[in-house]
Design an enzyme around this catalytic site. Structure first.
Site, PDB file in Angstrom:
ATOM      1  NE  ARG A 240      -4.443  -0.499   0.222  1.00  0.00           N
ATOM      2  CZ  ARG A 240      -4.753  -1.504  -0.591  1.00  0.00           C
ATOM      3  NH1 ARG A 240      -3.882  -2.001  -1.431  1.00  0.00           N
ATOM      4  NH2 ARG A 240      -5.978  -2.021  -0.588  1.00  0.00           N
ATOM      5  CD  GLU A 269      -2.380   3.752  -5.069  1.00  0.00           C
ATOM      6  OE1 GLU A 269      -1.213   3.385  -4.890  1.00  0.00           O
ATOM      7  OE2 GLU A 269      -3.331   2.981  -5.327  1.00  0.00           O
ATOM      8  CG  HIS A 287      -3.201  -0.211  -6.579  1.00  0.00           C
ATOM      9  ND1 HIS A 287      -3.463   0.538  -5.445  1.00  0.00           N
ATOM     10  CD2 HIS A 287      -3.409  -1.503  -6.219  1.00  0.00           C
ATOM     11  CE1 HIS A 287      -3.844  -0.271  -4.461  1.00  0.00           C
ATOM     12  NE2 HIS A 287      -3.823  -1.527  -4.908  1.00  0.00           N
TER      13      HIS A 287
HETATM   14  C1  DGY Z   1      -6.051  -5.148  -2.572  1.00  0.00           C
HETATM   15  O1  DGY Z   1      -6.821  -6.092  -2.731  1.00  0.00           O
HETATM   16  O2  DGY Z   1      -5.900  -4.613  -1.481  1.00  0.00           O
HETATM   17  C2  DGY Z   1      -5.292  -4.707  -3.764  1.00  0.00           C
HETATM   18  O3  DGY Z   1      -4.405  -3.696  -3.474  1.00  0.00           O
HETATM   19  C3  DGY Z   1      -6.232  -4.309  -4.886  1.00  0.00           C
HETATM   20  O4  DGY Z   1      -6.695  -3.074  -4.708  1.00  0.00           O
END
Ligand code: DGY
Length: 334
Positions: A240, A269, A287
């Site tokens: 993240r 982002e 992402h």
């Molecule tokens: C998640 O599942 O957390 C991935 O980053 C997809 O957004």
């Protein structure tokens, strides 16, 4: 009988919306508009459920302003876009989509590691720019993956899937996690060895981040941590934005303090720090670590399953706050 109303906050596979419409009055968003907080609150009035993605922030303020809400179902394993404590307090069920994306996300972490350490995208830009005039012994030299030490921060299911793939590269795996994982899981994860964060940063040739975001995980990798890493190392973030201090990473990459990075997630982002665009030693992707066709479908259907169960009075398969379920059941009993 009237169907409960739900909101799908972003565009999603039409067949999944169709499936949801068998159970609910669906307000979908096929044009994929990004709702402001006020628009989201307005659209959620009278809705019993919301099908969300990480780009929709379901904050305490949104929750307080939407008293009809009973279920928040995120199409993602990460759920830092939702204030789970506020939802629990309000007796709202919250779900995510674990497991279905582990292998696809781990595949992509490897794509980023190989591309960054072996300078794949940089090489292609160089070649396309017409710079390939002759063979040279030192053209675009990179770091080896095989036989190297891989450090994984966050040894959950995605971290373990990343570690398993390292067997083919004959790597030595070390990891750091909030707590050590059971020995049989370490054995399956290429005999991964639990170490302190400091030892991992100091000794890993390549570092991959696979931990969930939480306030405690904010800037897990900042200037101090980057300074501890080997200058020849590669950093990969598929977790993240916010786990890495992006400004500090740009400084380290620009100074050659760190050889390379592969990044799928960013602070703020999609408005990521434009400083990354000035660097050739970073591979940047938008992402998409979980973005294979079957996996994104599985995530959408998993979020739909959760919503159908939650509003059907059944404990959803991926419930994040069982306390909210207990609260609802307690209220039903009177
Ligand atoms: C998640 O599942 O957390 C991935 O980053 C997809 O957004």
């Amino acid at each position: 009988m009237t169907k409960p109303e739900i909101l799908v906050t972003r565009a999603v596979f039409p067949d999944v919306v169709e499936r949801l419409s068998q159970y609910f009055e669906v307000e979908a968003n096929p044009d994929d508009q990004l709702y402001s907080k006020d628009e989201l609150i307005a659209k959620l009035q009278g809705k019993a459920g919301v099908f969300t993605t990480p780009s929709s922030s379901i904050t305490a303020e949104v929750i307080a302003a939407c008293p009809s809400l009973k279920a928040i179902c995120n199409m993602a394993v990460g759920f830092n876009n939702i204030d789970v404590a506020a939802a629990t307090q309000a007796g709202i069920l919250v779900t995510n989509t674990p497991d279905v994306l582990n292998e696809t996300t781990a595949d992509f972490a490897w794509a980023l590691l190989l591309a960054a350490a072996r300078r794949v995208t940089e090489s292609e830009h160089w070649l396309r720019a017409g710079k390939w005039q002759k063979w040279r012994y030192d053209t675009l030299l990179g770091a080896d993956i095989h036989g190297a030490t891989l450090g994984i921060i966050g040894m959950g299911r995605i971290g373990q899937a990343i570690a398993r793939r390292s067997m083919g590269f004959d790597m030595n795996v070390i990891y750091h996690n909030r707590s050590r994982v059971p020995e049989q899981l370490e054995a399956r994860a290429n005999n991964a060895r639990y170490v302190s964060k400091e030892e991992l940063l100091r000794t890993a040739d390549h570092v991959m981040l696979a931990l969930p975001y939480s306030p405690e995980a904010h800037h897990t990798i900042g200037a101090a941590e980057l300074a501890q890493m080997k200058p020849s190392a590669t950093l990969v973030n598929i977790a993240r934005g916010g786990i890495v201090d992006d400004a500090a990473l740009i400084v380290a990459l620009r100074a050659g303090r760190l050889a390379a990075a592969g990044l799928d997630v960013f602070e703020n982002e999609p408005a990521f720090d434009p400083g990354f665009l000035t660097l050739s030693n970073v591979v940047l992707t938008p992402h998409i670590a979980s973005a294979s066709e079957p996996t994104r479908r599985a995530m959408a259907n998993c979020a739909a399953d959760n919503l159908i169960a939650a509003l059907g009075g059944i404990s959803p398969p991926n419930l994040l706050n069982p306390e909210a379920m207990a609260k609802i059941q307690g209220m039903a009993k009177g």
